[in-house]
Design a protein around this motif. Structure first.
Motif, PDB file in Angstrom:
ATOM      1  N   MET A   1       0.858  -1.173   0.000  1.00 56.14           N
ATOM      2  CA  MET A   1       0.000   0.000   0.000  1.00 56.14           C
ATOM      3  C   MET A   1       0.893   1.220   0.000  1.00 56.14           C
ATOM      4  O   MET A   1       1.870   1.292   0.725  1.00 56.14           O
ATOM      5  N   GLU A   2       0.572   2.207  -0.767  1.00 52.64           N
ATOM      6  CA  GLU A   2       1.416   3.381  -0.828  1.00 52.64           C
ATOM      7  C   GLU A   2       0.981   4.421   0.180  1.00 52.64           C
ATOM      8  O   GLU A   2      -0.137   4.423   0.661  1.00 52.64           O
ATOM      9  N   GLU A   3       1.922   5.317   0.494  1.00 49.25           N
ATOM     10  CA  GLU A   3       1.651   6.338   1.486  1.00 49.25           C
ATOM     11  C   GLU A   3       0.510   7.226   1.022  1.00 49.25           C
ATOM     12  O   GLU A   3       0.404   7.549  -0.157  1.00 49.25           O
ATOM     13  N   GLY A   4      -0.349   7.619   1.956  1.00 51.99           N
ATOM     14  CA  GLY A   4      -1.474   8.476   1.616  1.00 51.99           C
ATOM     15  C   GLY A   4      -2.693   7.707   1.140  1.00 51.99           C
ATOM     16  O   GLY A   4      -3.709   8.287   0.817  1.00 51.99           O
ATOM     17  N   ALA A   5      -2.578   6.386   1.047  1.00 49.44           N
ATOM     18  CA  ALA A   5      -3.705   5.572   0.592  1.00 49.44           C
ATOM     19  C   ALA A   5      -4.766   5.522   1.695  1.00 49.44           C
ATOM     20  O   ALA A   5      -4.518   5.825   2.852  1.00 49.44           O
ATOM     21  N   LEU A   6      -5.973   5.115   1.309  1.00 51.94           N
ATOM     22  CA  LEU A   6      -7.077   5.000   2.270  1.00 51.94           C
ATOM     23  C   LEU A   6      -6.789   3.902   3.283  1.00 51.94           C
ATOM     24  O   LEU A   6      -6.134   2.911   2.970  1.00 51.94           O
ATOM     25  N   PRO A   7      -7.311   4.041   4.506  1.00 56.17           N
ATOM     26  CA  PRO A   7      -7.102   3.000   5.516  1.00 56.17           C
ATOM     27  C   PRO A   7      -7.736   1.680   5.082  1.00 56.17           C
ATOM     28  O   PRO A   7      -8.750   1.660   4.388  1.00 56.17           O
ATOM     29  N   SER A   8      -7.135   0.589   5.501  1.00 60.42           N
ATOM     30  CA  SER A   8      -7.652  -0.754   5.225  1.00 60.42           C
ATOM     31  C   SER A   8      -7.696  -1.548   6.519  1.00 60.42           C
ATOM     32  O   SER A   8      -7.001  -1.244   7.478  1.00 60.42           O
ATOM     33  N   TRP A   9      -8.512  -2.594   6.495  1.00 58.01           N
ATOM     34  CA  TRP A   9      -8.598  -3.503   7.629  1.00 58.01           C
ATOM     35  C   TRP A   9      -7.612  -4.650   7.434  1.00 58.01           C
ATOM     36  O   TRP A   9      -7.461  -5.161   6.324  1.00 58.01           O
ATOM     37  N   TYR A  10      -6.953  -5.049   8.518  1.00 56.98           N
ATOM     38  CA  TYR A  10      -6.013  -6.159   8.503  1.00 56.98           C
ATOM     39  C   TYR A  10      -6.379  -7.114   9.629  1.00 56.98           C
ATOM     40  O   TYR A  10      -7.121  -6.766  10.535  1.00 56.98           O
ATOM     41  N   VAL A  11      -5.832  -8.324   9.556  1.00 56.64           N
ATOM     42  CA  VAL A  11      -6.163  -9.364  10.534  1.00 56.64           C
ATOM     43  C   VAL A  11      -5.017  -9.505  11.531  1.00 56.64           C
ATOM     44  O   VAL A  11      -3.859  -9.650  11.144  1.00 56.64           O
ATOM     45  N   ILE A  12      -5.368  -9.471  12.808  1.00 55.91           N
ATOM     46  CA  ILE A  12      -4.420  -9.699  13.890  1.00 55.91           C
ATOM     47  C   ILE A  12      -4.714 -11.078  14.472  1.00 55.91           C
ATOM     48  O   ILE A  12      -5.865 -11.383  14.795  1.00 55.91           O
ATOM     49  N   GLN A  13      -3.680 -11.913  14.593  1.00 57.31           N
ATOM     50  CA  GLN A  13      -3.836 -13.192  15.279  1.00 57.31           C
ATOM     51  C   GLN A  13      -3.447 -12.970  16.735  1.00 57.31           C
ATOM     52  O   GLN A  13      -2.408 -12.386  17.036  1.00 57.31           O
ATOM     53  N   CYS A  14      -4.311 -13.437  17.626  1.00 59.41           N
ATOM     54  CA  CYS A  14      -4.110 -13.236  19.068  1.00 59.41           C
ATOM     55  C   CYS A  14      -3.615 -14.513  19.725  1.00 59.41           C
ATOM     56  O   CYS A  14      -3.824 -15.606  19.213  1.00 59.41           O
ATOM     57  N   LYS A  15      -3.012 -14.346  20.878  1.00 59.78           N
ATOM     58  CA  LYS A  15      -2.633 -15.495  21.689  1.00 59.78           C
ATOM     59  C   LYS A  15      -3.921 -16.141  22.210  1.00 59.78           C
ATOM     60  O   LYS A  15      -4.963 -15.495  22.291  1.00 59.78           O
ATOM     61  N   GLY A  16      -3.847 -17.413  22.572  1.00 56.33           N
ATOM     62  CA  GLY A  16      -5.018 -18.147  23.042  1.00 56.33           C
ATOM     63  C   GLY A  16      -5.736 -17.446  24.183  1.00 56.33           C
ATOM     64  O   GLY A  16      -5.115 -17.029  25.158  1.00 56.33           O
ATOM     65  N   ASN A  17      -7.046 -17.286  24.049  1.00 54.43           N
ATOM     66  CA  ASN A  17      -7.913 -16.667  25.053  1.00 54.43           C
ATOM     67  C   ASN A  17      -7.513 -15.239  25.422  1.00 54.43           C
ATOM     68  O   ASN A  17      -7.803 -14.781  26.523  1.00 54.43           O
ATOM     69  N   GLU A  18      -6.836 -14.539  24.519  1.00 56.94           N
ATOM     70  CA  GLU A  18      -6.404 -13.182  24.831  1.00 56.94           C
ATOM     71  C   GLU A  18      -6.888 -12.149  23.818  1.00 56.94           C
ATOM     72  O   GLU A  18      -6.364 -11.047  23.771  1.00 56.94           O
ATOM     73  N   SER A  19      -7.894 -12.478  23.033  1.00 60.76           N
ATOM     74  CA  SER A  19      -8.366 -11.518  22.031  1.00 60.76           C
ATOM     75  C   SER A  19      -8.992 -10.282  22.681  1.00 60.76           C
ATOM     76  O   SER A  19      -8.840  -9.174  22.175  1.00 60.76           O
TER      77      SER A  19
END
Length: 167
Positions: A1-19
């Motif tokens: 993604m280039e600088e100044g582009a619109l925000p996007s959603w990304y996926v975060i993987q969490c530790k077990g039972n810590e979301s």
């Protein structure tokens, strides 16, 4: 993604039972986080209780303006395992998918216990307590139709969802 582009959603993987912890700490750092949850009826100490559980137990979504090479502040957040990537590219999620998830009934208050048709369930209360049945379908928000073998014949029973638990 280039600088100044619109925000996007990304996926975060969490530790077990810590979301929940990860979502709280990321939010406190100023990130926009989406952590879809369910209100589920469970039995706690023999009594029905409504508990909040993540829709995706090990994942949450984060909205970022740009993808940068230094993910240290996110990676070092309590509860976060890593940013989900394929190859060297962070996984972006279309805005439309996030909006669809936000519009689903599981985002509303209330109890939602999810059983699949054909799934084995245990009856936890009433005259059929401790008998195994087959989940057939829900009937409204608080009742279910199950199939129970009684005297060598399958019988349909209409029971409260709170009287069922997964096998």
């Amino acid at each position: 993604m280039e600088e100044g582009a619109l925000p996007s959603w990304y996926v975060i993987q969490c530790k077990g039972n810590e979301s929940f912890r990860a979502a709280e700490h990321l939010t406190n750092q100023g990130y926009e986080v989406f952590h879809p949850v369910l209100n589920v009826k469970r039995r706690r100490q023999g009594k029905p209780a409504t508990v909040t559980e993540p829709l995706f137990p090990y994942y949450l979504f984060i909205r970022l303006d740009q993808v940068v090479s230094d993910w240290r502040p996110i990676r070092s957040t309590r509860g976060v395992l890593r940013l989900l990537i394929f190859g060297n590219t962070p996984v972006s999620v279309p805005d439309a998918l996030i909006e669809t998830l936000r519009a689903q009934p599981h985002r509303q208050e209330g109890s939602h216990t999810y059983f699949c048709t054909g799934e084995k369930v245990m009856i936890t209360e009433g005259p059929f307590k401790d008998l195994e049945a087959i989940f057939e379908r829900t009937k409204g928000e608080e009742r279910a139709i199950v199939l129970l073998n009684v005297l060598q014949r399958p019988q349909h029973l209409n029971l409260p969802l709170e009287q069922l638990r997964k096998q």
